[in-house]
Enzyme design. Structure first.
Site, PDB file in Angstrom:
ATOM      1  NE  ARG A   1     -23.084  10.162 -25.643  1.00  0.00           N
ATOM      2  CZ  ARG A   1     -23.458  11.236 -24.936  1.00  0.00           C
ATOM      3  NH1 ARG A   1     -24.097  11.113 -23.803  1.00  0.00           N
ATOM      4  NH2 ARG A   1     -23.182  12.443 -25.384  1.00  0.00           N
TER       5      ARG A   1
ATOM      6  CB  SER B   1     -17.826  14.856 -33.740  1.00  0.00           C
ATOM      7  OG  SER B   1     -18.799  14.904 -32.747  1.00  0.00           O
TER       8      SER B   1
ATOM      9  CG  ASP C   1     -17.184  17.031 -31.316  1.00  0.00           C
ATOM     10  OD1 ASP C   1     -16.906  17.907 -32.148  1.00  0.00           O
ATOM     11  OD2 ASP C   1     -16.434  16.069 -31.077  1.00  0.00           O
TER      12      ASP C   1
HETATM   13  C1  BGC Z   1     -13.384  16.619 -36.623  1.00  0.00           C
HETATM   14  C2  BGC Z   1     -14.110  17.731 -35.884  1.00  0.00           C
HETATM   15  C3  BGC Z   1     -14.431  17.291 -34.467  1.00  0.00           C
HETATM   16  C4  BGC Z   1     -13.170  16.794 -33.776  1.00  0.00           C
HETATM   17  C5  BGC Z   1     -13.427  16.325 -32.358  1.00  0.00           C
HETATM   18  C6  BGC Z   1     -12.193  16.125 -35.811  1.00  0.00           C
HETATM   19  O1  BGC Z   1     -11.616  15.018 -36.440  1.00  0.00           O
HETATM   20  O2  BGC Z   1     -12.914  17.102 -37.875  1.00  0.00           O
HETATM   21  O3  BGC Z   1     -15.287  18.092 -36.573  1.00  0.00           O
HETATM   22  O4  BGC Z   1     -14.970  18.389 -33.780  1.00  0.00           O
HETATM   23  O5  BGC Z   1     -12.620  15.724 -34.511  1.00  0.00           O
HETATM   24  O6  BGC Z   1     -14.321  15.263 -32.300  1.00  0.00           O
END
Ligand code: BGC
Length: 511
Positions: A93, A164, A217
């Site tokens: 996005r 994320s 995130d």
């Molecule tokens: C990642 C995190 C992320 C979470 C939610 C996990 O698989 O390791 O960094 O915050 O997913 O998206």
């Protein structure tokens, strides 16, 4: 200590339409998948222990406890116009966020699909795709630095990047990818600085954007929620993946040398207890883990998050089919296939409150190609979805409660300096409960927990089960004091807020 806590009732596994063998199988599954208050309390204590180990020394705990270099929370007065980029799953996005102060903001955005091929391509291909998507967004919406009001002295737009995945940060605008999760596996990224990789692609493609901040995130969610509710202590994601970020007193982070008093810590809780020493994993969880692209990692995430809930359920259903306790022993090609059952299908099945489960019958046919089934079959499928979903919600609440407990006591040594210490008279911190006065009706400002993610938002009963579990673990006052709330667009707004904070710090440092 636990005796005062009211345990959640075990769901009744019996139905008149089931055979004795079906009832027995469901009793066993209920036993395996239902977590008692005592078990969750023990897990929360272990979670806090692993948090503290991770805060003390790097690489010593399954919980990475990553300092994010975000040293405060917004309060809703922030103003300015920033680009935000959000990559965490199958969608990319690009947003332009206008922060108007007074807790108000406006968003303009476009989505781009990240194909499976790109998720597994060389990282330069992925970064080039991101740079070109930003270029497309800026061109189509006629956005450039001259139109955007912010205190930049360059011709480049300032951008926050919500990425994320687990990244070890060395500054607000620098961080090295530790490992991919959620099905990504692009070569050339692990061990490299994500901001550098993206900035290079932007420069090579002549996109006039500066990556000012890199955030997870969960960090974005925490910042975005604090823009509306300044007393937000935790940002969490219960979606495709799961994780949490919270504000910690830096006195409790021995591994970090800083002059800042507080810092947001990215827990990376999806990796909790990766060696399965305390988590009550079942044979179904082990199968999911073994067949995943990252066996032995993110074990907690694989019990909770949207990417895996369908896969756990699919394995349970196949086990029942193989014992001829479901669908008369017959499966379908879809159900036999890895990832053949999605969490969204479970949600729809759990939503069916009709006596004969006719909607479930249609779902079984359309989503799983199972045409022949009895009422008993449909009830069993619904029960299995419920057991897997409830377990995920209770484990999610356990992690939430553990972070709050750390905030209540918050000490790695003898000094109690958790940022939630003033709540110690109403919430249970685990261990010594003597200070807690459950009957206190004292008016305290609520603790806000900002949550994003499809599982929390859409899975039937998930939020209610989390609230119930929080009461079991933190005491009855939790219902009044701890607010689990949906954060709208945490990743976008949070990235913009992080870019603003980073940009301001950079300008101040230049003066
Ligand atoms: C990642 C995190 C992320 C979470 C939610 C996990 O698989 O390791 O960094 O915050 O997913 O998206």
């Amino acid at each position: 200590m636990i005796s005062a806590i009211q345990a959640a009732p075990l769901p009744q596994p019996h139905s008149k339409s089931w055979s004795a063998a079906q009832s027995h199988a469901l009793e066993v599954l209920t036993e395996q998948l239902t977590l008692s208050t005592e078990q969750l309390d023990m897990l929360a204590n272990e979670f806090v222990r692993q948090m503290r180990t991770g805060l003390a020394v790097s690489d010593t705990s399954d919980l990475a406890m990553i300092p994010t270099y975000v040293t405060g929370r917004p309060n809703g007065t922030e103003r300015g116009c920033y680009l935000a980029l959000d990559l965490g799953g199958t969608n990319l996005r690009v947003c332009l966020i206008t922060l108007k102060g007074g807790h108000e903001l406006e968003t303009q955005q476009r989505m781009f699909k990240v194909s499976q091929e790109l998720q597994e391509a060389e990282v330069s291909k992925l970064m080039e795709f991101i740079a070109l998507s930003i270029k497309d967004f800026l061109a189509r919406d006629h956005i450039n630095a001259t139109l955007v009001e912010h205190a930049s002295d360059s011709d480049r737009l300032e951008m926050g990047f919500t990425f994320s995945f687990p990244v070890s940060q060395t500054a607000i605008d620098a961080g090295m990818l530790l490992r991919w999760t959620k099905g990504f596996s692009c070569a050339g990224a692990v061990g490299h600085d994500i901001v550098h990789l993206l900035q290079t692609a932007l420069d090579q493609n002549d996109v006039k954007v500066h990556v000012a901040a890199l955030v997870n995130d969960t960090v974005g969610t925490l910042l975005a929620h604090a823009y509306t509710y300044p007393n937000t202590c935790l940002g969490a994601i219960f979606g495709t993946g799961t994780n949490g970020a919270y504000l910690e007193n830096t006195k409790n982070v021995p591994k970090l040398k800083t002059t800042a008093q507080e810092m947001v810590i990215n827990i990376e809780w999806g990796n909790f207890d990766k060696d399965k020493t305390v988590l009550p994993v079942t044979i179904y969880d082990n199968k999911v883990d073994r067949e995943s692209i990252n066996p032995g990692l993110q074990v907690f995430e694989k019990m909770i998050s949207g990417m895996y809930l369908g896969e756990i359920t699919r394995n349970v259903l196949l086990h029942l089919i193989d014992q001829r306790l479901l669908f008369d022993g017959k499966s379908s090609t879809v159900l036999n296939r890895q990832w053949g059952l999605e969490a969204a299908t479970m949600s729809a099945i759990e939503d069916d409150k009709s006596p004969n489960l006719i909607p479930t019958s249609q779902i079984l046919e359309s989503a799983l190609d199972i045409g022949l089934h009895t009422l008993a079959d449909r009830e069993i499928v619904q029960r299995v979805c419920h057991l897997v979903g409830q377990r995920a919600a209770r484990l999610s609440a356990m992690a939430t409660a553990a972070v709050i407990r750390q905030g209540l006591s918050g000490s790695t040594g003898g000094d109690s300096s958790g940022i939630l210490r003033e709540y110690r008279h109403v919430l249970r911190a685990g261990g010594d409960e003597s200070r807690v006065q459950d009957s206190t009706e004292a008016l305290v400002e609520p603790i806000h927990v900002g949550i994003d993610g499809s599982v929390f938002e859409h899975y039937p009963g998930f939020r209610a089960a989390m609230n119930q579990t929080l009461e079991e673990l933190l005491g009855p006052a939790a219902a009044r004091v701890v607010r689990l709330e949906t954060t709208k667009d945490g990743s976008g707004v949070g990235a913009a807020l992080a870019a603003l904070m980073a940009h301001k710090d950079a300008m101040a440092a230049r003066k």
